[in-house]
Design a protein around this motif. Structure first.
Motif, PDB file in Angstrom:
ATOM      1  N   ILE A  33       0.857  -1.185   0.000  1.00 33.38           N
ATOM      2  CA  ILE A  33       0.000   0.000   0.000  1.00 33.38           C
ATOM      3  C   ILE A  33       0.894   1.236   0.000  1.00 33.38           C
ATOM      4  O   ILE A  33       1.948   1.259   0.639  1.00 33.38           O
ATOM      5  N   THR A  34       0.510   2.272  -0.766  1.00 32.71           N
ATOM      6  CA  THR A  34       1.302   3.510  -0.818  1.00 32.71           C
ATOM      7  C   THR A  34       0.632   4.590   0.023  1.00 32.71           C
ATOM      8  O   THR A  34      -0.587   4.653   0.136  1.00 32.71           O
ATOM      9  N   ASN A  35       1.444   5.473   0.611  1.00 40.14           N
ATOM     10  CA  ASN A  35       0.947   6.605   1.406  1.00 40.14           C
ATOM     11  C   ASN A  35      -0.114   6.175   2.414  1.00 40.14           C
ATOM     12  O   ASN A  35      -1.283   6.581   2.337  1.00 40.14           O
ATOM     13  N   PRO A  36       0.249   5.358   3.374  1.00 37.29           N
ATOM     14  CA  PRO A  36      -0.743   4.835   4.319  1.00 37.29           C
ATOM     15  C   PRO A  36      -1.383   5.906   5.201  1.00 37.29           C
ATOM     16  O   PRO A  36      -2.392   5.640   5.868  1.00 37.29           O
ATOM     17  N   THR A  37      -0.840   7.123   5.211  1.00 33.39           N
ATOM     18  CA  THR A  37      -1.444   8.170   6.039  1.00 33.39           C
ATOM     19  C   THR A  37      -2.279   9.143   5.215  1.00 33.39           C
ATOM     20  O   THR A  37      -2.773  10.143   5.732  1.00 33.39           O
ATOM     21  N   SER A  38      -2.425   8.860   3.907  1.00 37.85           N
ATOM     22  CA  SER A  38      -3.174   9.754   3.031  1.00 37.85           C
ATOM     23  C   SER A  38      -4.624   9.283   2.923  1.00 37.85           C
ATOM     24  O   SER A  38      -4.955   8.129   3.208  1.00 37.85           O
ATOM     25  N   THR A  39      -5.511  10.174   2.486  1.00 39.18           N
ATOM     26  CA  THR A  39      -6.910   9.796   2.280  1.00 39.18           C
ATOM     27  C   THR A  39      -7.091   9.011   0.984  1.00 39.18           C
ATOM     28  O   THR A  39      -8.110   8.357   0.799  1.00 39.18           O
ATOM     29  N   ILE A  40      -6.123   9.112   0.085  1.00 39.74           N
ATOM     30  CA  ILE A  40      -6.156   8.361  -1.176  1.00 39.74           C
ATOM     31  C   ILE A  40      -4.878   7.530  -1.251  1.00 39.74           C
ATOM     32  O   ILE A  40      -3.768   8.065  -1.169  1.00 39.74           O
ATOM     33  N   VAL A  41      -5.044   6.240  -1.371  1.00 39.47           N
ATOM     34  CA  VAL A  41      -3.887   5.341  -1.404  1.00 39.47           C
ATOM     35  C   VAL A  41      -4.030   4.391  -2.595  1.00 39.47           C
ATOM     36  O   VAL A  41      -5.109   4.223  -3.170  1.00 39.47           O
ATOM     37  N   SER A  42      -2.933   3.785  -2.961  1.00 39.59           N
ATOM     38  CA  SER A  42      -2.914   2.741  -3.985  1.00 39.59           C
ATOM     39  C   SER A  42      -2.479   1.442  -3.327  1.00 39.59           C
ATOM     40  O   SER A  42      -1.567   1.431  -2.480  1.00 39.59           O
ATOM     41  N   THR A  43      -3.134   0.347  -3.740  1.00 42.68           N
ATOM     42  CA  THR A  43      -2.804  -0.952  -3.151  1.00 42.68           C
ATOM     43  C   THR A  43      -2.726  -1.996  -4.261  1.00 42.68           C
ATOM     44  O   THR A  43      -3.440  -1.915  -5.269  1.00 42.68           O
ATOM     45  N   TYR A  44      -1.860  -2.975  -4.065  1.00 44.73           N
ATOM     46  CA  TYR A  44      -1.632  -4.004  -5.075  1.00 44.73           C
ATOM     47  C   TYR A  44      -1.618  -5.386  -4.417  1.00 44.73           C
ATOM     48  O   TYR A  44      -0.602  -6.078  -4.403  1.00 44.73           O
ATOM     49  N   PRO A  45      -2.753  -5.805  -3.865  1.00 40.99           N
ATOM     50  CA  PRO A  45      -2.778  -7.120  -3.209  1.00 40.99           C
ATOM     51  C   PRO A  45      -2.709  -8.252  -4.243  1.00 40.99           C
ATOM     52  O   PRO A  45      -3.141  -8.095  -5.385  1.00 40.99           O
ATOM     53  N   THR A  46      -2.170  -9.377  -3.841  1.00 35.53           N
ATOM     54  CA  THR A  46      -2.114 -10.562  -4.706  1.00 35.53           C
ATOM     55  C   THR A  46      -3.100 -11.631  -4.263  1.00 35.53           C
ATOM     56  O   THR A  46      -3.353 -12.588  -5.009  1.00 35.53           O
ATOM     57  N   THR A  47      -3.655 -11.471  -3.058  1.00 33.12           N
ATOM     58  CA  THR A  47      -4.669 -12.395  -2.560  1.00 33.12           C
ATOM     59  C   THR A  47      -5.779 -11.582  -1.899  1.00 33.12           C
ATOM     60  O   THR A  47      -5.678 -10.350  -1.758  1.00 33.12           O
ATOM     61  N   LEU A  48      -6.824 -12.275  -1.472  1.00 34.14           N
ATOM     62  CA  LEU A  48      -7.928 -11.613  -0.777  1.00 34.14           C
ATOM     63  C   LEU A  48      -7.385 -10.900   0.467  1.00 34.14           C
ATOM     64  O   LEU A  48      -6.758 -11.521   1.332  1.00 34.14           O
ATOM     65  N   THR A  49      -7.633  -9.553   0.544  1.00 36.95           N
ATOM     66  CA  THR A  49      -7.025  -8.756   1.615  1.00 36.95           C
ATOM     67  C   THR A  49      -8.054  -7.781   2.185  1.00 36.95           C
ATOM     68  O   THR A  49      -8.816  -7.156   1.436  1.00 36.95           O
ATOM     69  N   VAL A  88      -9.119 -10.471  -4.983  1.00 36.20           N
ATOM     70  CA  VAL A  88      -8.217 -10.522  -6.138  1.00 36.20           C
ATOM     71  C   VAL A  88      -8.642 -11.671  -7.057  1.00 36.20           C
ATOM     72  O   VAL A  88      -8.647 -12.837  -6.652  1.00 36.20           O
ATOM     73  N   ILE A  89      -9.049 -11.346  -8.276  1.00 32.45           N
ATOM     74  CA  ILE A  89      -9.434 -12.350  -9.265  1.00 32.45           C
ATOM     75  C   ILE A  89      -8.184 -12.783 -10.033  1.00 32.45           C
ATOM     76  O   ILE A  89      -7.476 -11.938 -10.599  1.00 32.45           O
ATOM     77  N   GLN A  90      -7.940 -14.088 -10.052  1.00 36.17           N
ATOM     78  CA  GLN A  90      -6.772 -14.587 -10.768  1.00 36.17           C
ATOM     79  C   GLN A  90      -6.975 -14.433 -12.281  1.00 36.17           C
ATOM     80  O   GLN A  90      -8.040 -14.726 -12.819  1.00 36.17           O
ATOM     81  N   ILE A  91      -5.959 -13.944 -12.946  1.00 38.47           N
ATOM     82  CA  ILE A  91      -6.026 -13.791 -14.398  1.00 38.47           C
ATOM     83  C   ILE A  91      -6.030 -15.175 -15.033  1.00 38.47           C
ATOM     84  O   ILE A  91      -5.141 -15.989 -14.770  1.00 38.47           O
TER      85      ILE A  91
END
Length: 228
Positions: A1-17, A39-42
């Protein structure tokens, strides 16, 4: 997760999170809420190996890699929405399958090659006299199989001798080098020559093997009443 203290963040999970957000007021009060990202597997589509069929035959196609399937073109397919449809194309065809998991999808293809049938021709004299024979002949190459075999001197030859005792339809099946089978037929009519009706005017039942039995001679008697 990016910028965990911001109101808008980006996340890149690989499994259900599950993610939890904690909000802290200036007075030190806080509250929390959470959200879950699935997370839906491709999918990886696999339409199977290319296949060859003889013209007029069919084959099963088998796709894997997802939960739903969509085939195209639909021509020659038993269904377009299953993983394993039956394909019966009349011409060589490339089938594409779209494999999906939810909104994610992948595409693969399979080629069904339609092999032409060999041209088979069976010929022979169509009418023979009972007791005589005729030579049958088939062309087309490969291996031959005649049916029925009754009255034939060989049922795996291209040109057997036929001596049927009754009207018979012979079917020859020719298998080519690809294993494809085609057939043709030839109908033989057997003509019975009745000859003249003959009744001897004498016989000698003395056991010498000559003229011991009195009987009526003809090739075409079905029923009779004979009196002396």
């Amino acid at each position: 997760i990016t910028n965990p203290t911001s109101t808008i963040v980006s996340t890149y999970p690989t499994t259900l999170t599950s993610y939890t957000l904690t909000g802290i007021a200036d007075n030190g009060c806080n509250d929390t809420t959470s959200t879950q990202i699935n997370v839906i597997q491709i999918p990886v589509a696999n339409a199977g190996p290319n296949v060859e069929i003889c013209k007029g035959n069919s084959t099963f196609l088998t796709a894997t890699g997802g939960s739903t399937y969509a085939w195209n073109p639909s021509l020659g397919l038993s269904s377009t929405a299953v993983s394993s449809p039956t394909a019966s194309p009349v011409l060589t065809t490339t089938y594409y399958v779209t494999v999906s998991n939810g909104s994610c999808n992948d595409i693969d293809s399979v080629i069904v090659t339609v092999l032409p049938l060999t041209v088979v021709t069976a010929v022979g004299t169509t009418t023979i006299v009972l007791g005589s024979s005729t030579q049958l002949s088939a062309s087309g190459g490969g291996t031959y199989s005649w049916n029925p075999s009754a009255g034939l001197n060989c049922n795996t030859c291209s040109n057997p001798i036929a001596s049927p005792t009754m009207n018979t339809m012979y079917v020859v099946s020719v298998t080519d080098s690809n294993g494809c089978v085609n057939s043709d037929t030839v109908y033989i009519t057997v003509d019975v020559e009745c000859n003249e009706l003959f009744v001897p005017n004498a016989f000698s039942p003395n056991g010498d093997g000559a003229n011991d039995v009195l009987y009526v001679k003809s090739n075409c008697i079905r029923a009779m009443r004979f009196e002396i």
